[in-house]
Design a protein around this motif. Sequence first.
Motif, PDB file in Angstrom:
ATOM      1  N   ALA A  63      39.261  22.565  53.774  1.00 46.50           N
ATOM      2  CA  ALA A  63      38.689  23.845  54.144  1.00 46.50           C
ATOM      3  C   ALA A  63      38.959  24.979  53.437  1.00 46.50           C
ATOM      4  CB  ALA A  63      39.310  24.081  55.773  1.00 46.50           C
ATOM      5  N   LYS A  64      39.989  25.161  52.645  1.00 47.68           N
ATOM      6  CA  LYS A  64      40.621  26.391  51.864  1.00 47.68           C
ATOM      7  C   LYS A  64      39.316  26.295  50.746  1.00 47.68           C
ATOM      8  CE  LYS A  64      44.788  26.508  51.105  1.00 47.68           C
ATOM      9  NZ  LYS A  64      46.223  26.460  50.692  1.00 47.68           N
TER      10      LYS A  64
ATOM     11  N   LEU B 189      26.787  21.206  73.973  1.00 48.48           N
ATOM     12  CA  LEU B 189      28.013  22.053  73.766  1.00 48.48           C
ATOM     13  C   LEU B 189      27.513  23.262  73.035  1.00 48.48           C
ATOM     14  CD1 LEU B 189      31.167  22.143  73.360  1.00 48.48           C
ATOM     15  CD2 LEU B 189      30.778  21.619  71.405  1.00 48.48           C
ATOM     16  N   ASN B 190      27.859  24.580  73.539  1.00 51.60           N
ATOM     17  CA  ASN B 190      27.362  25.980  73.404  1.00 51.60           C
ATOM     18  C   ASN B 190      28.450  26.743  73.224  1.00 51.60           C
ATOM     19  OD1 ASN B 190      25.720  27.879  72.541  1.00 51.60           O
ATOM     20  ND2 ASN B 190      24.859  28.113  74.354  1.00 51.60           N
ATOM     21  N   LEU B 191      29.127  26.888  72.003  1.00 52.56           N
ATOM     22  CA  LEU B 191      30.175  27.721  72.017  1.00 52.56           C
ATOM     23  C   LEU B 191      29.963  28.890  71.047  1.00 52.56           C
ATOM     24  CD1 LEU B 191      32.887  25.314  71.659  1.00 52.56           C
ATOM     25  CD2 LEU B 191      32.156  26.455  73.710  1.00 52.56           C
ATOM     26  N   GLY B 192      28.872  29.096  70.536  1.00 53.46           N
ATOM     27  CA  GLY B 192      28.656  30.036  69.186  1.00 53.46           C
ATOM     28  C   GLY B 192      28.178  29.351  67.991  1.00 53.46           C
ATOM     29  N   GLN B 193      28.153  30.051  66.952  1.00 49.73           N
ATOM     30  CA  GLN B 193      27.918  29.762  65.677  1.00 49.73           C
ATOM     31  C   GLN B 193      29.066  29.664  64.741  1.00 49.73           C
ATOM     32  OE1 GLN B 193      24.087  28.520  64.994  1.00 49.73           O
ATOM     33  NE2 GLN B 193      25.055  27.972  66.672  1.00 49.73           N
ATOM     34  N   PHE B 194      29.245  28.545  63.941  1.00 55.48           N
ATOM     35  CA  PHE B 194      30.510  28.735  63.087  1.00 55.48           C
ATOM     36  C   PHE B 194      30.006  28.526  61.539  1.00 55.48           C
ATOM     37  CE2 PHE B 194      31.781  27.659  67.324  1.00 55.48           C
ATOM     38  CZ  PHE B 194      33.067  28.274  67.556  1.00 55.48           C
ATOM     39  N   ASP B 195      30.955  28.883  60.879  1.00 55.12           N
ATOM     40  CA  ASP B 195      30.849  28.616  59.384  1.00 55.12           C
ATOM     41  C   ASP B 195      30.849  27.186  58.871  1.00 55.12           C
ATOM     42  OD1 ASP B 195      30.143  31.344  58.849  1.00 55.12           O
ATOM     43  OD2 ASP B 195      32.261  31.575  58.953  1.00 55.12           O
ATOM     44  N   LEU B 196      32.020  26.497  59.634  1.00 53.21           N
ATOM     45  CA  LEU B 196      32.321  25.318  59.602  1.00 53.21           C
ATOM     46  C   LEU B 196      32.643  24.356  60.651  1.00 53.21           C
ATOM     47  CD1 LEU B 196      33.538  23.016  57.365  1.00 53.21           C
ATOM     48  CD2 LEU B 196      35.628  24.225  57.517  1.00 53.21           C
ATOM     49  N   VAL B 197      32.137  23.054  60.959  1.00 56.01           N
ATOM     50  CA  VAL B 197      32.658  22.318  61.922  1.00 56.01           C
ATOM     51  C   VAL B 197      33.444  21.358  61.306  1.00 56.01           C
ATOM     52  CG1 VAL B 197      31.770  20.630  63.596  1.00 56.01           C
ATOM     53  CG2 VAL B 197      30.796  22.928  63.541  1.00 56.01           C
ATOM     54  N   ILE B 198      34.748  20.935  61.842  1.00 57.87           N
ATOM     55  CA  ILE B 198      35.575  19.762  61.289  1.00 57.87           C
ATOM     56  C   ILE B 198      35.794  18.863  62.526  1.00 57.87           C
ATOM     57  CG2 ILE B 198      36.812  21.207  59.619  1.00 57.87           C
ATOM     58  CD1 ILE B 198      39.341  21.248  61.480  1.00 57.87           C
ATOM     59  N   SER B 199      36.026  17.592  62.185  1.00 51.29           N
ATOM     60  CA  SER B 199      36.278  16.752  63.264  1.00 51.29           C
ATOM     61  C   SER B 199      37.040  15.624  62.292  1.00 51.29           C
ATOM     62  CB  SER B 199      35.046  16.078  63.694  1.00 51.29           C
ATOM     63  OG  SER B 199      35.341  15.089  64.699  1.00 51.29           O
ATOM     64  N   SER B 200      38.194  15.326  62.768  1.00 52.89           N
ATOM     65  CA  SER B 200      39.214  14.449  62.126  1.00 52.89           C
ATOM     66  C   SER B 200      39.344  13.226  63.084  1.00 52.89           C
ATOM     67  CB  SER B 200      40.555  15.054  61.860  1.00 52.89           C
ATOM     68  OG  SER B 200      41.456  13.953  61.338  1.00 52.89           O
TER      69      SER B 200
END
Length: 183
Positions: free
Chosen positions: A10-11, A71-82
């Motif tokens: 991510a960094k 799902l509707n939480l807004g708009q993000f630059d990055l989605v992660i899922s581990s």
Amino acid sequence: QLTRVFVELAKKLDGVRSICDLGCGNGHISGRLAALGYHVTGVDASASGIQIAQRTYPGVEFVHALIDRSLNLGQFDLVISSDVIEHLYRPSDLLEAAVSQLKPSGQVLIGTPYHGYLKNLVLAATGRMNAHFSALHDGGHIKFFSVNTLSTLMRAHGFDDLSFTFYGRAPWLWKNMICHARK
């Protein structure tokens, strides 16, 4: 540790300020990313996991919700899922949720156990196949991904520019893989 790999990946990504962690569990990765200054929203279907996350990381937003296209939480630059997608009867739910949460040209990091052909051959040859793919316990992994199958699923949901990072064990016997892609 897998958390460190996700954080380091991510960094390295340009332009990421906001992150949605789908299937955040107890919030460990969300908390680590928030400590670095990212605006993080963690989402999980487990009420007890969200409660633990909220207690442990009080400065991070956590949402108890199903992970699917609604799902509707807004708009993000990055989605992660581990290590979530392999637990879903319908893995497309996770990718549809990711698409709906991403800004245009947003990015994803999707991690799952690696199941390549050589690894499966080694499991079979060493007599570990039954234990590894055991159906004798409730829950657990119900989908098993190779680079090819995860790539096919990612592309079917509009992701491209795929690249993979592998983690744990020896080459071609890796424990996990993380797919980076763009919307």
